[in-house]
Design a protein around this motif. Structure first.
Motif, PDB file in Angstrom:
ATOM      1  N   GLY A  31     -61.870  50.054  41.405  1.00 39.60           N
ATOM      2  CA  GLY A  31     -60.546  50.561  41.038  1.00 39.60           C
ATOM      3  C   GLY A  31     -59.514  50.131  42.070  1.00 39.60           C
ATOM      4  O   GLY A  31     -59.805  49.407  43.015  1.00 39.60           O
ATOM      5  N   GLY A  32     -58.295  50.617  41.886  1.00 42.46           N
ATOM      6  CA  GLY A  32     -57.302  50.184  42.873  1.00 42.46           C
ATOM      7  C   GLY A  32     -55.958  50.834  42.627  1.00 42.46           C
ATOM      8  O   GLY A  32     -55.877  51.910  42.037  1.00 42.46           O
ATOM      9  N   GLY A  33     -54.967  50.055  43.071  1.00 43.45           N
ATOM     10  CA  GLY A  33     -54.861  48.624  43.241  1.00 43.45           C
ATOM     11  C   GLY A  33     -55.286  47.818  42.011  1.00 43.45           C
ATOM     12  O   GLY A  33     -55.362  48.331  40.916  1.00 43.45           O
ATOM     13  N   THR A  34     -55.557  46.576  42.256  1.00 38.11           N
ATOM     14  CA  THR A  34     -55.888  45.663  41.167  1.00 38.11           C
ATOM     15  C   THR A  34     -57.146  44.859  41.512  1.00 38.11           C
ATOM     16  O   THR A  34     -57.046  43.785  42.129  1.00 38.11           O
ATOM     17  N   PRO A  35     -58.316  45.332  41.109  1.00 41.08           N
ATOM     18  CA  PRO A  35     -59.550  44.584  41.391  1.00 41.08           C
ATOM     19  C   PRO A  35     -59.543  43.171  40.797  1.00 41.08           C
ATOM     20  O   PRO A  35     -60.195  42.278  41.334  1.00 41.08           O
ATOM     21  N   LYS A  46     -42.090  47.706  35.443  1.00 44.01           N
ATOM     22  CA  LYS A  46     -42.328  46.598  36.364  1.00 44.01           C
ATOM     23  C   LYS A  46     -43.797  46.173  36.355  1.00 44.01           C
ATOM     24  O   LYS A  46     -44.401  45.895  37.398  1.00 44.01           O
ATOM     25  N   ARG A  47     -44.378  46.162  35.173  1.00 40.61           N
ATOM     26  CA  ARG A  47     -45.722  45.640  35.027  1.00 40.61           C
ATOM     27  C   ARG A  47     -45.652  44.119  35.067  1.00 40.61           C
ATOM     28  O   ARG A  47     -44.622  43.529  34.743  1.00 40.61           O
ATOM     29  N   ALA A  48     -46.767  43.477  35.436  1.00 39.21           N
ATOM     30  CA  ALA A  48     -46.752  42.018  35.578  1.00 39.21           C
ATOM     31  C   ALA A  48     -47.110  41.312  34.269  1.00 39.21           C
ATOM     32  O   ALA A  48     -47.203  40.095  34.238  1.00 39.21           O
ATOM     33  N   PHE A  54     -54.779  46.088  46.548  1.00 35.03           N
ATOM     34  CA  PHE A  54     -53.743  45.051  46.448  1.00 35.03           C
ATOM     35  C   PHE A  54     -53.211  44.990  45.021  1.00 35.03           C
ATOM     36  O   PHE A  54     -53.962  45.183  44.071  1.00 35.03           O
ATOM     37  N   CYS A  55     -51.909  44.722  44.890  1.00 38.61           N
ATOM     38  CA  CYS A  55     -51.288  44.533  43.572  1.00 38.61           C
ATOM     39  C   CYS A  55     -50.287  43.400  43.669  1.00 38.61           C
ATOM     40  O   CYS A  55     -49.745  43.138  44.739  1.00 38.61           O
ATOM     41  N   LYS A  56     -50.021  42.767  42.520  1.00 34.49           N
ATOM     42  CA  LYS A  56     -49.028  41.679  42.499  1.00 34.49           C
ATOM     43  C   LYS A  56     -47.640  42.231  42.761  1.00 34.49           C
ATOM     44  O   LYS A  56     -46.824  41.623  43.417  1.00 34.49           O
ATOM     45  N   GLN A  57     -47.361  43.398  42.161  1.00 32.30           N
ATOM     46  CA  GLN A  57     -46.044  44.019  42.332  1.00 32.30           C
ATOM     47  C   GLN A  57     -46.189  45.526  42.167  1.00 32.30           C
ATOM     48  O   GLN A  57     -47.198  45.984  41.639  1.00 32.30           O
ATOM     49  N   ALA A  58     -45.178  46.237  42.626  1.00 34.99           N
ATOM     50  CA  ALA A  58     -45.269  47.706  42.584  1.00 34.99           C
ATOM     51  C   ALA A  58     -44.736  48.233  41.249  1.00 34.99           C
ATOM     52  O   ALA A  58     -43.582  47.969  40.899  1.00 34.99           O
ATOM     53  N   CYS A  59     -45.553  48.965  40.523  1.00 34.71           N
ATOM     54  CA  CYS A  59     -45.087  49.552  39.263  1.00 34.71           C
ATOM     55  C   CYS A  59     -44.179  50.754  39.558  1.00 34.71           C
ATOM     56  O   CYS A  59     -44.411  51.497  40.514  1.00 34.71           O
ATOM     57  N   THR A  60     -43.194  50.915  38.721  1.00 35.90           N
ATOM     58  CA  THR A  60     -42.130  51.908  38.921  1.00 35.90           C
ATOM     59  C   THR A  60     -42.640  53.325  39.225  1.00 35.90           C
ATOM     60  O   THR A  60     -42.070  54.036  40.037  1.00 35.90           O
ATOM     61  N   TYR A  61     -43.715  53.723  38.545  1.00 34.76           N
ATOM     62  CA  TYR A  61     -44.165  55.119  38.568  1.00 34.76           C
ATOM     63  C   TYR A  61     -45.353  55.361  39.493  1.00 34.76           C
ATOM     64  O   TYR A  61     -45.817  56.488  39.630  1.00 34.76           O
ATOM     65  N   CYS A  62     -45.897  54.294  40.126  1.00 32.54           N
ATOM     66  CA  CYS A  62     -47.227  54.386  40.728  1.00 32.54           C
ATOM     67  C   CYS A  62     -47.218  54.929  42.157  1.00 32.54           C
ATOM     68  O   CYS A  62     -46.464  54.451  43.005  1.00 32.54           O
ATOM     69  N   ASP A  63     -48.106  55.898  42.424  1.00 34.08           N
ATOM     70  CA  ASP A  63     -48.241  56.392  43.801  1.00 34.08           C
ATOM     71  C   ASP A  63     -49.665  56.193  44.338  1.00 34.08           C
ATOM     72  O   ASP A  63     -50.069  56.846  45.287  1.00 34.08           O
ATOM     73  N   PHE A  64     -50.438  55.293  43.703  1.00 35.22           N
ATOM     74  CA  PHE A  64     -51.758  54.971  44.258  1.00 35.22           C
ATOM     75  C   PHE A  64     -51.567  54.164  45.535  1.00 35.22           C
ATOM     76  O   PHE A  64     -50.499  53.577  45.754  1.00 35.22           O
ATOM     77  N   HIS A  65     -52.636  54.074  46.321  1.00 33.35           N
ATOM     78  CA  HIS A  65     -52.522  53.264  47.533  1.00 33.35           C
ATOM     79  C   HIS A  65     -52.764  51.786  47.212  1.00 33.35           C
ATOM     80  O   HIS A  65     -53.806  51.423  46.669  1.00 33.35           O
ATOM     81  N   PHE A  66     -51.788  50.949  47.546  1.00 30.26           N
ATOM     82  CA  PHE A  66     -51.933  49.502  47.363  1.00 30.26           C
ATOM     83  C   PHE A  66     -50.907  48.799  48.244  1.00 30.26           C
ATOM     84  O   PHE A  66     -49.951  49.418  48.725  1.00 30.26           O
ATOM     85  N   SER A  67     -51.122  47.483  48.444  1.00 27.44           N
ATOM     86  CA  SER A  67     -50.124  46.680  49.148  1.00 27.44           C
ATOM     87  C   SER A  67     -49.881  45.422  48.332  1.00 27.44           C
ATOM     88  O   SER A  67     -50.804  44.900  47.697  1.00 27.44           O
ATOM     89  N   ALA A 124     -58.811  45.872  35.322  1.00 24.25           N
ATOM     90  CA  ALA A 124     -58.196  44.548  35.236  1.00 24.25           C
ATOM     91  C   ALA A 124     -56.859  44.653  34.521  1.00 24.25           C
ATOM     92  O   ALA A 124     -56.737  45.412  33.545  1.00 24.25           O
ATOM     93  N   ASN A 125     -55.884  43.921  35.001  1.00 27.91           N
ATOM     94  CA  ASN A 125     -54.601  43.899  34.317  1.00 27.91           C
ATOM     95  C   ASN A 125     -54.561  42.740  33.325  1.00 27.91           C
ATOM     96  O   ASN A 125     -55.180  41.700  33.562  1.00 27.91           O
ATOM     97  N   PRO A 126     -53.844  42.911  32.207  1.00 28.07           N
ATOM     98  CA  PRO A 126     -53.879  41.907  31.140  1.00 28.07           C
ATOM     99  C   PRO A 126     -53.542  40.491  31.620  1.00 28.07           C
ATOM    100  O   PRO A 126     -54.102  39.506  31.124  1.00 28.07           O
TER     101      PRO A 126
HETATM  102  S1  SF4 Z   1     -51.010  47.633  39.029  1.00 31.38           S
HETATM  103 FE1  SF4 Z   1     -51.881  49.722  38.976  1.00 31.38          FE
HETATM  104  S2  SF4 Z   1     -52.247  50.280  41.101  1.00 31.38           S
HETATM  105 FE2  SF4 Z   1     -50.912  48.466  41.120  1.00 31.38          FE
HETATM  106  S3  SF4 Z   1     -48.838  49.313  41.282  1.00 31.38           S
HETATM  107 FE3  SF4 Z   1     -49.276  49.028  39.104  1.00 31.38          FE
HETATM  108  S4  SF4 Z   1     -50.120  51.002  38.385  1.00 31.38           S
HETATM  109 FE4  SF4 Z   1     -50.199  50.980  40.646  1.00 31.38          FE
END
Ligand code: SF4
Length: 374
Positions: A58-62, A130-132, A10-23, A93-95
């Motif tokens: 890892g993730g996503g956003t633990p 598009k980082r949070a 899971f992530c708050k928002q989708a980052c522009t460059y990211c292709d990891f699996h998340f919703s 963890a994201n800042p």
């Molecule tokens: S927070 Fe991490 S996993 Fe989530 S969209 Fe951004 S780069 Fe991808």
């Protein structure tokens, strides 16, 4: 001993460059956490080792996990495995999720290392990504992580971004090296299909990654960390001596790891296995007792190619003796002419029976590895 990887998709928002699996739809978070716990229980019964030397969220956003969710996952791990008292327990963890309260919670639950997704200290670049979080939050997260005793933590940075100037990059590195944290992972921006970045490049809204700039920024980074006495121990990883990442080092040494959660990968020494990269299908298949993974049994040449590729990425290099004795491949005899040409170009060196990339060779790591594949 083995490592355990948990994918929190899971992530708050989708980052522009990211292709990891998340919703970004977190409404099923509780269900996915329960399914992850179910998977931990079922897979622990026949996993190659009961002893865990590392746990990696890892993730996503633990850092989106609630305290109760984190505690439940860790309790189930404790019930099913023997977690070494020295185990490295890393939490990505994201800042914007790092504050006094969250740090206390993570620490109280046994997390002893963070991997902080900073990526850049420029507001302009963070907005493009598009980082949070903001640059100010990024700086604050480093300070507060240190205050709470997470000094062995990692910081993630990205270079080769079209709008990242050399001055800005030098400042980013300086901030990390002076932060008091002991580990840095730095990745070159890549253009992954189906990302917003790929779409922007296709429409002419964004420039593609700049390879020449990426090489310059990578070269500068290696020099900067050496001057500070840091170790460049894997092509994208740097640390103060004694602070290598235990969990990720196991990947590069082909030590078994169990991967749990949607899209997570596992390796038991001979078979690679990966879970379905869909939260919906993962939940559905786990609850109906259906197969939610695929497997691939590695052939002898797959194994040799992995030993070459992973060996070239790490500081120690490819163990030529072990390759000959254990796998029957004499790389020097088999690829003598090619290896001689790389030695002449200064792209590799041979030291104490190990084939290592030089600084110059690291710029062509993937090509050299694939040229050596069997
Ligand atoms: S927070 Fe991490 S996993 Fe989530 S969209 Fe951004 S780069 Fe991808």
């Amino acid at each position: 001993m083995s490592g355990l990887y948990l994918h929190i998709p899971f992530c708050k928002q989708a980052c522009t460059y990211c292709d990891f699996h998340f919703s970004t739809n977190t409404s099923f978070k509780a269900e996915v956490v329960n399914a992850i716990i179910q998977e931990i229980k079922s897979r622990s019964t026949n996993w190659v080792s009961k002893e865990l030397s590392s746990i990696y969220f890892g993730g996503g956003t633990p850092s989106l996990l609630a305290e109760s969710e984190l505690a439940e996952i860790l309790n189930s791990i404790g019930d099913c495995f023997d977690v070494s008292p020295e185990a490295e327990i890393t939490f990505e963890a994201n800042p914007d999720d790092i504050n006094e309260k969250s740090l206390k919670v993570w620490k109280a639950n046994g997390v002893n290392r963070l991997s902080i997704g900073i990526q850049s200290f420029s507001d302009e670049i963070l907005q493009w990504m598009k980082r949070a979080h903001s640059a100010e939050e990024a700086m604050r997260s480093l300070e507060i992580a240190l205050e709470y005793g997470f000094e062995s933590s990692n910081v993630d940075l990205i270079y080769g971004i079209p709008s990242l100037s050399q001055t800005r990059w030098e400042d980013d590195i300086e901030r990390v090296l002076n932060s008091g944290l002991k580990h840095l992972s730095a990745y070159s921006l890549t253009l992954e299909p189906k990302t917003l970045f790929a779409h922007q490049v296709e429409k002419g809204i964004s420039l593609p990654p700049d390879d020449e700039k990426a090489k310059r920024q990578f070269t500068y980074l290696r020099e900067a960390i050496r001057q500070k006495g840091w170790e460049h121990y894997e092509i994208s990883n740097y640390c103060q001596p004694g602070y290598r990442a235990k969990h990720n080092s196991q990947y590069w040494q082909r030590i078994p790891y169990l991967g749990v959660g949607p899209s997570a990968h596992s390796f038991d020494g001979t078979v690679r296995r990966w879970n379905v990269a869909s939260n919906h299908l993962y939940l559905k298949k786990i609850s109906s007792n259906n197969q939610y993974w695929e497997t691939e049994k590695l052939t002898k040449s797959d194994k040799i190619n992995e030993l070459i590729m992973l060996g070239l990425r790490v500081k120690e290099g490819v163990n030529l003796h072990s390759l000959k004795e254990n796998e029957g491949i004499d790389l020097l005899a088999r690829n003598g002419e090619y290896i001689a040409s790389l030695l002449e170009k200064g792209q590799i060196k041979i030291a104490d029976g190990y084939l290592q990339l030089t600084d110059e060779g690291q710029l062509y790591a993937d090509k050299i590895a694939s040229d050596l594949f069997v």
